[in-house]
Design a protein around this motif. Structure first.
Motif, PDB file in Angstrom:
ATOM      1  N   ARG A 151      27.575  49.871  48.450  1.00  0.00           N
ATOM      2  CA  ARG A 151      28.671  49.037  48.943  1.00  0.00           C
ATOM      3  C   ARG A 151      28.194  47.984  49.939  1.00  0.00           C
ATOM      4  N   THR A 152      26.909  48.021  50.302  1.00  0.00           N
ATOM      5  CA  THR A 152      26.349  47.042  51.240  1.00  0.00           C
ATOM      6  C   THR A 152      26.348  45.652  50.615  1.00  0.00           C
ATOM      7  N   ARG A 153      26.693  44.649  51.383  1.00  0.00           N
ATOM      8  CA  ARG A 153      26.633  43.274  50.877  1.00  0.00           C
ATOM      9  C   ARG A 153      25.174  42.827  50.827  1.00  0.00           C
ATOM     10  N   MET A 154      24.824  42.121  49.766  1.00  0.00           N
ATOM     11  CA  MET A 154      23.431  41.726  49.551  1.00  0.00           C
ATOM     12  C   MET A 154      22.896  40.888  50.712  1.00  0.00           C
ATOM     13  N   GLY A 155      23.749  40.074  51.313  1.00  0.00           N
ATOM     14  CA  GLY A 155      23.302  39.211  52.399  1.00  0.00           C
ATOM     15  C   GLY A 155      22.808  39.968  53.618  1.00  0.00           C
ATOM     16  N   GLU A 156      23.105  41.274  53.696  1.00  0.00           N
ATOM     17  CA  GLU A 156      22.675  42.083  54.827  1.00  0.00           C
ATOM     18  C   GLU A 156      21.299  42.705  54.615  1.00  0.00           C
ATOM     19  N   LEU A 157      20.735  42.578  53.410  1.00  0.00           N
ATOM     20  CA  LEU A 157      19.451  43.194  53.099  1.00  0.00           C
ATOM     21  C   LEU A 157      18.293  42.281  53.445  1.00  0.00           C
ATOM     22  N   SER A 158      17.140  42.892  53.702  1.00  0.00           N
ATOM     23  CA  SER A 158      15.920  42.124  53.920  1.00  0.00           C
ATOM     24  C   SER A 158      15.404  41.591  52.588  1.00  0.00           C
ATOM     25  N   VAL A 159      14.392  40.734  52.647  1.00  0.00           N
ATOM     26  CA  VAL A 159      13.801  40.194  51.415  1.00  0.00           C
ATOM     27  C   VAL A 159      13.210  41.320  50.569  1.00  0.00           C
ATOM     28  N   ALA A 160      12.520  42.270  51.210  1.00  0.00           N
ATOM     29  CA  ALA A 160      11.905  43.366  50.465  1.00  0.00           C
ATOM     30  C   ALA A 160      12.970  44.245  49.812  1.00  0.00           C
ATOM     31  N   GLN A 161      14.048  44.530  50.527  1.00  0.00           N
ATOM     32  CA  GLN A 161      15.123  45.332  49.944  1.00  0.00           C
ATOM     33  C   GLN A 161      15.778  44.597  48.780  1.00  0.00           C
ATOM     34  N   THR A 162      15.941  43.283  48.924  1.00  0.00           N
ATOM     35  CA  THR A 162      16.502  42.479  47.842  1.00  0.00           C
ATOM     36  C   THR A 162      15.601  42.526  46.614  1.00  0.00           C
ATOM     37  N   GLN A 163      14.273  42.514  46.841  1.00  0.00           N
ATOM     38  CA  GLN A 163      13.325  42.605  45.735  1.00  0.00           C
ATOM     39  C   GLN A 163      13.512  43.909  44.968  1.00  0.00           C
ATOM     40  N   LEU A 164      13.716  45.005  45.688  1.00  0.00           N
ATOM     41  CA  LEU A 164      13.919  46.295  45.030  1.00  0.00           C
ATOM     42  C   LEU A 164      15.231  46.324  44.241  1.00  0.00           C
ATOM     43  N   VAL A 165      16.267  45.668  44.767  1.00  0.00           N
ATOM     44  CA  VAL A 165      17.540  45.585  44.033  1.00  0.00           C
ATOM     45  C   VAL A 165      17.336  44.808  42.731  1.00  0.00           C
ATOM     46  N   GLU A 166      16.565  43.725  42.785  1.00  0.00           N
ATOM     47  CA  GLU A 166      16.294  42.948  41.576  1.00  0.00           C
ATOM     48  C   GLU A 166      15.577  43.801  40.525  1.00  0.00           C
ATOM     49  N   ILE A 167      14.630  44.618  40.976  1.00  0.00           N
ATOM     50  CA  ILE A 167      13.913  45.487  40.047  1.00  0.00           C
ATOM     51  C   ILE A 167      14.868  46.517  39.452  1.00  0.00           C
ATOM     52  N   ALA A 168      15.736  47.092  40.294  1.00  0.00           N
ATOM     53  CA  ALA A 168      16.728  48.053  39.799  1.00  0.00           C
ATOM     54  C   ALA A 168      17.663  47.391  38.789  1.00  0.00           C
ATOM     55  N   ARG A 169      18.021  46.152  39.046  1.00  0.00           N
ATOM     56  CA  ARG A 169      18.897  45.414  38.130  1.00  0.00           C
ATOM     57  C   ARG A 169      18.244  45.234  36.764  1.00  0.00           C
ATOM     58  N   ALA A 170      16.931  45.003  36.781  1.00  0.00           N
ATOM     59  CA  ALA A 170      16.203  44.864  35.520  1.00  0.00           C
ATOM     60  C   ALA A 170      16.167  46.189  34.766  1.00  0.00           C
ATOM     61  N   LEU A 171      16.012  47.289  35.496  1.00  0.00           N
ATOM     62  CA  LEU A 171      15.998  48.604  34.844  1.00  0.00           C
ATOM     63  C   LEU A 171      17.344  48.902  34.187  1.00  0.00           C
ATOM     64  N   ALA A 172      18.427  48.453  34.829  1.00  0.00           N
ATOM     65  CA  ALA A 172      19.761  48.697  34.280  1.00  0.00           C
ATOM     66  C   ALA A 172      19.954  48.008  32.940  1.00  0.00           C
ATOM     67  N   ALA A 173      19.213  46.930  32.700  1.00  0.00           N
ATOM     68  CA  ALA A 173      19.379  46.156  31.465  1.00  0.00           C
ATOM     69  C   ALA A 173      18.715  46.817  30.265  1.00  0.00           C
ATOM     70  N   ARG A 174      17.823  47.796  30.494  1.00  0.00           N
ATOM     71  CA  ARG A 174      17.111  48.491  29.412  1.00  0.00           C
ATOM     72  C   ARG A 174      16.481  47.487  28.443  1.00  0.00           C
ATOM     73  N   ALA A 175      15.654  46.601  28.978  1.00  0.00           N
ATOM     74  CA  ALA A 175      15.052  45.535  28.183  1.00  0.00           C
ATOM     75  C   ALA A 175      13.918  46.049  27.296  1.00  0.00           C
ATOM     76  N   ARG A 176      13.679  45.317  26.186  1.00  0.00           N
ATOM     77  CA  ARG A 176      12.493  45.586  25.360  1.00  0.00           C
ATOM     78  C   ARG A 176      11.262  44.960  25.981  1.00  0.00           C
ATOM     79  N   LEU A 177      11.452  43.795  26.610  1.00  0.00           N
ATOM     80  CA  LEU A 177      10.365  43.089  27.283  1.00  0.00           C
ATOM     81  C   LEU A 177      10.815  42.783  28.703  1.00  0.00           C
ATOM     82  N   LEU A 178      10.086  43.307  29.676  1.00  0.00           N
ATOM     83  CA  LEU A 178      10.402  43.102  31.082  1.00  0.00           C
ATOM     84  C   LEU A 178       9.304  42.263  31.711  1.00  0.00           C
ATOM     85  N   VAL A 179       9.682  41.152  32.344  1.00  0.00           N
ATOM     86  CA  VAL A 179       8.731  40.279  33.022  1.00  0.00           C
ATOM     87  C   VAL A 179       8.927  40.428  34.527  1.00  0.00           C
TER      88      VAL A 179
END
Length: 526
Positions: A151-179
């Motif tokens: 429930r935390t707003r993204m603007g409250e996260l550090s750059v490193a925490q935001t990077q981890l959220v982006e990686i989690a977002r990619a995992l949620a997509a269940r991609a065939r090719l992940l860059v």
């Protein structure tokens, strides 16, 4: 020349033959520059394929072509044997291609859960099911090792925490090719190891991963094959087991470096320039005290969330400090806002240079002179000729590579953007230089240039604070390293006692079984 044959990993596991992605003869031309010139390479299912090269080599352009941001001017791509020509990122995602870009793209006013499932929020009876979204988000965040509320707003996260959220977002997509484009740029060793575990899990499930990093040791730890680009051209593709790091550097830049970390060992630190005593920082349990001497490079280490960036922002006046004193050159100063810090001789190169450190649409002339406009004004009027001339001289001193001093800094490579930031503070003649993740997203050649500049600044007698998640960088460049753990300085380690294991132990000391870290006494850390 492309080296084929079975890809190899540290564990010797075989890779499924036959390409999932095939890129052939891809060319992309922008006004005045050929970003990609006949590039071709293949990525197999269940393969972790590294893509390396200096800034400006064409990696980011190639990623944008793969992700549907740009279309190639020439060449073809196939995905699992079928033609692949996405017209936009949505088409790429629908085809099973997910990109985690180096420049993070989140919506700061939405929650973590909303960002994770932005394209497919769960619904119940036609209404968004936020309870389910938060439950699913909690599972994804645990998978990447990020302990924040969905429930935390993204603007409250550090750059490193935001990077981890982006990686989690990619995992949620269940991609065939992940860059993954510079996925560890702001991560600590612990978060990086967790990411490697995730990448290996994806590989075992048959997912193809394109892994882009300037940290060459990561290539050898997690990748099967590596493709090297230089000046927009394909230099070669090789099994990582056939190369050394020196081989990779030669392929990338066409030259060797004598010293990865040019520590200014000929400099004996002088008098104390910056003294911080009892600085209170919002969100941290303890106050912070340290000092930095003339000609000294003091490193700041710690895990994500340990309080490193928060402390530096409070010191600079970007965030409010709760008490404490700051002394510069023996004179006590009051810092309520960045303007006060700059006037006192303190400068700050932030961890997010694009969002917080530069005016991207403006030229190097504007960005360099921004903190010292009085030097190029007369009678309240800006002297544009003087601004361009003085900024050009400073850019030349910093070895900034740009077509012209008025070229928009947003078009420059990461290394050259960082040099522009440093040039600004040297133009201001700051006595204290705080650098937060100074080599984030910068290639091996530009990183070496930044190190050389920092060493020279130390020789000039400037007091330098270097915050970094890259422990070898701090060990290589610093006279001392302050170690933060859960908001406290738990160690002040002199160069003679640098030890990778000891520094990591200090950084983790506040995160073991809920322990509260206690500072070590004196200068020695045992």
């Amino acid at each position: 020349m492309t080296a084929e044959g079975p890809a190899r990993t540290g564990g010797g596991s075989a890779v499924v033959p036959g390409p999932l992605l095939a890129v052939e003869g891809v060319t992309k031309v922008f006004p005045g520059v050929t970003a990609l010139d006949g590039v071709g390479f293949e990525v197999r299912p269940g393969e972790v394929h590294a893509l390396v090269g200096e800034n400006g080599a064409g990696k980011s352009t190639l990623v944008r072509v793969l992700g549907g941001v740009h279309g190639p001017d020439l060449g073809t791509m196939t995905l699992d044997g079928a033609p692949y020509a996405p017209q936009d990122p949505a088409e790429a995602l629908a085809a099973g291609v997910r990109i985690v870009h180096q420049e993070l793209s989140v919506l700061p006013n939405l929650t973590v859960a909303e960002n994770l499932f932005l394209e497919r929020l769960p619904r119940r009876f036609g209404v968004v099911d936020f309870r389910q979204a938060n439950r699913d988000a909690t599972d994804l965040l645990a998978r990447v090792g990020l302990d924040v509320s969905p429930r935390t707003r993204m603007g409250e996260l550090s750059v490193a925490q935001t990077q981890l959220v982006e990686i989690a977002r990619a995992l949620a997509a269940r991609a065939r090719l992940l860059v993954l484009d510079e996925p560890t740029a702001t991560l600590t060793a612990h978060e990086t190891r967790r990411l490697f575990e995730i990448v290996r899990d994806l590989r075992s499930m048959g997912t193809a991963v394109v892994y882009i990093s300037h940290h060459l040791d990561e290539i050898f730890q997690v990748c099967d094959r590596v493709t090297v680009l230089r000046n927009g051209r394909h230099v070669g593709t090789h099994p990582v087991g056939d190369l050394t790091s020196a081989d990779l550097v030669r392929l990338m830049v066409g030259r060797e470096f004598a010293d990865d970390h040019p520590f200014p060992g000929d400099v004996t630190p002088g008098e104390v320039v910056l003294a911080v005593d009892g600085l209170g920082v919002r969100g941290l349990d303890a106050t912070v005290s340290f000092d930095v001497r003339a000609g000294e490079i003091v490193g700041v280490a710690g895990l994500v969330g340990a309080g490193r960036t928060e402390t530096m922002r409070a010191l600079f006046g970007a965030d409010r400090a709760d008490g404490g004193t700051v002394t510069v050159g023996g004179r006590r100063v009051t810092i309520r806002r960045p303007r006060d810090a700059v006037r006192a001789g303190i400068s700050f190169a932030t961890e997010d240079r694009k969002a917080q450190g530069l005016i991207l649409p403006m030229g190097g002339d504007v960005n360099i002179t921004l903190a010292a406009l009085r030097k190029v004004t007369r009678g309240g009027l800006l002297r544009r000729d003087a601004e361009r001339a003085q900024a050009a001289a400073m850019a030349s001193r910093m070895r900034v590579k740009a077509p012209d001093i008025t070229t928009a800094v947003g078009t420059l490579s990461g290394g050259n953007q960082q040099k522009v930031v440093l040039a600004r503070w040297l133009y201001r003649d700051a006595r204290v230089l705080i650098m937060d993740e100074p080599t984030r997203g910068i290639d091996v050649g530009a990183r070496h240039e930044i190190y050389a500049i920092v060493a020279e600044l130390a020789r000039q007698g400037r007091a330098i604070v270097m915050v970094s998640s890259d422990l070898p960088e701090l060990i290589g460049m610093c006279h001392r390293i302050l170690v933060f753990s859960r908001g406290r300085v738990v160690g002040d380690v002199p160069r003679a006692e640098f030890d990778h294991e000891r520094l990591l132990s200090l950084a983790y000391s506040g995160f073991l079984n809920g322990a509260r870290p206690e500072p070590e006494g004196g200068d020695r850390v045992d």
